[in-house]
Write an enzyme that holds these catalytic residues in place. Sequence first.
Site, PDB file in Angstrom:
ATOM      1  NE  ARG A  51       0.369   6.517 -16.312  1.00 25.84           N
ATOM      2  CZ  ARG A  51       0.058   6.682 -17.598  1.00 25.84           C
ATOM      3  NH1 ARG A  51      -0.831   6.063 -18.173  1.00 25.84           N
ATOM      4  NH2 ARG A  51       0.744   7.662 -18.151  1.00 25.84           N
ATOM      5  CE1 TYR A 104      -7.571  -2.347   6.467  1.00 22.37           C
ATOM      6  CE2 TYR A 104      -7.960  -0.720   5.059  1.00 22.37           C
ATOM      7  CZ  TYR A 104      -6.990  -1.450   5.845  1.00 22.37           C
ATOM      8  OH  TYR A 104      -5.914  -0.664   5.808  1.00 22.37           O
ATOM      9  CG  ASP A 177     -12.135  -6.464   1.104  1.00 25.61           C
ATOM     10  OD1 ASP A 177     -11.258  -7.400   0.994  1.00 25.61           O
ATOM     11  OD2 ASP A 177     -11.925  -5.333   1.336  1.00 25.61           O
ATOM     12  CE  LYS A 202      -3.634  -5.831   5.013  1.00 26.64           C
ATOM     13  NZ  LYS A 202      -5.107  -5.232   4.885  1.00 26.64           N
TER      14      LYS A 202
HETATM   15  C1  LIG Z   1      -5.681  -3.954   4.474  1.00 30.53           C
HETATM   16  C2  LIG Z   1      -7.157  -4.206   3.959  1.00 30.53           C
HETATM   17  C3  LIG Z   1      -7.625  -3.383   2.775  1.00 30.53           C
HETATM   18  C4  LIG Z   1      -6.692  -2.211   2.184  1.00 30.53           C
HETATM   19  O1  LIG Z   1      -5.568  -2.747   1.604  1.00 30.53           O
HETATM   20  P1  LIG Z   1      -4.227  -1.883   1.363  1.00 30.53           P
HETATM   21  O2  LIG Z   1      -3.328  -2.946   0.859  1.00 30.53           O
HETATM   22  O3  LIG Z   1      -3.842  -1.713   2.988  1.00 30.53           O
HETATM   23  O4  LIG Z   1      -4.782  -0.799   0.769  1.00 30.53           O
HETATM   24  C5  LIG Z   1      -8.813  -3.786   2.376  1.00 30.53           C
HETATM   25  N1  LIG Z   1      -9.766  -4.312   3.035  1.00 30.53           N
HETATM   26  C6  LIG Z   1      -9.372  -5.278   3.979  1.00 30.53           C
HETATM   27  C7  LIG Z   1     -10.165  -6.395   4.297  1.00 30.53           C
HETATM   28  C8  LIG Z   1      -8.234  -5.268   4.283  1.00 30.53           C
HETATM   29  O5  LIG Z   1      -7.722  -6.011   5.454  1.00 30.53           O
END
Ligand SMILES: *Cc1c(COP(=O)(O)O)cnc(C)c1O
Length: 392
Positions: A51, A104, A177, A202
């Site tokens: 961890r 998001y 982000d 992604k």
């Molecule tokens: C998918 C996504 C998230 C969240 O990510 P997870 O891996 O699904 O927890 C946050 N910000 C954006 C822009 C996203 O597309």
Amino acid sequence: MSDELGFSTRAIHAGQEADATTGAVVPPIYQVSTYKQDGIGGFRGGYEYSRSANPTRTALEECLAALEGGGRGFAFASGLAGQDTIARSLLVPGDHVVVPSDAYGGTYRYFNKVARPQGIEHTIARVGDVESVRAAIRPGSTKIVWVETPTNPLLNVADIEALAEVAHAAGAVLVVDNTFATPYLQNPLALGADIVTQSTTKYLGGHSDVVGGAVVTAKRVEVPGFEDAEERIAFNQNSIGGVAGPFDSWLVLRGARTLSVRMDRHCDNAEKVVDFLTGHDGVSQVLYPGLPEHPNHDVAARQMKRFGGMVSFRMKRGEDAAVKACAAVRVWTLGESLGGVESLIEHPARMTHSSVAGTELEVPDDLIRLSVGIEDVDDLIADLREALDIHG
Ligand SMILES: *Cc1c(COP(=O)(O)O)cnc(C)c1O
């Protein structure tokens, strides 16, 4: 690894020295929870318990930091686990956050349903409009300006450099982000952001086979009171424990090595899909930062290398046409998520953004979002044309 090296070189080599024991050129999956100590406290390479640290995760974290040009990288079990760790590291009850109007859905849900009951307030701002963000700041209590750019699913673009100034003048940290752009297309830290996060589920992972998150801190966070942001995040990553497992870290690292070539193909294909959509009668509006008529095209052109693989568009004949077109495709896959090699289509109002229905973040119901993959673009366009000719 030196920041002087090019992006693809860093993606392939940062954190990825050949394995010291065997010479394996790819960091092995250290599928292990604990480590033999050479006498009490005699840790080999600092590893004690997975961890706290695991060599496969370390490889990924070093690579993430190198890609974003940051001080330190942290890998999480999901994008949201990373975001939660940022929030819990920087905020205490009574603090306030500025959140994008088309964040998001899960990010908004986090601030609205998780953080708010714990005493963290937020105000929604249109991050494409610097004045809207400035007006949303509560001097003294705003501690984070949270920005997504381009936004999901409306592809608005925020001026990172301008927002960094606005946030810093108010004593707040700018968190960006970077999921949609990826560090290949955009470097928020170089533009003045203090922390960058992304869902590695992604583009970074890129193959729709792993869920993960990344957080990278700037080499120096100079906002008074937050100079220790990196240590706080490191402490909480271990104390909360939402870490990326060894196999997931390995998958994300494998994706990272081809990020630049995939992103270039995503961009090539998206540009051609945008050309097709702008010429189609059934489409009332195409949302893509690369279009000169996009309201923040100039900002996008300044801060992004190219405009990405995400495209949204609105159907002239409304929600029904949008829903039917999403169901009529064959090469495109109807599904949530984005950033994989395969092309995805979805209806945000009923799918990814259904959780924000009835809030300030509600999205138009005639909107379709595309994650343009790296298949042969002629096949993608032919398939879309067929669906739109019938339902558009
Ligand atoms: C998918 C996504 C998230 C969240 O990510 P997870 O891996 O699904 O927890 C946050 N910000 C954006 C822009 C996203 O597309």
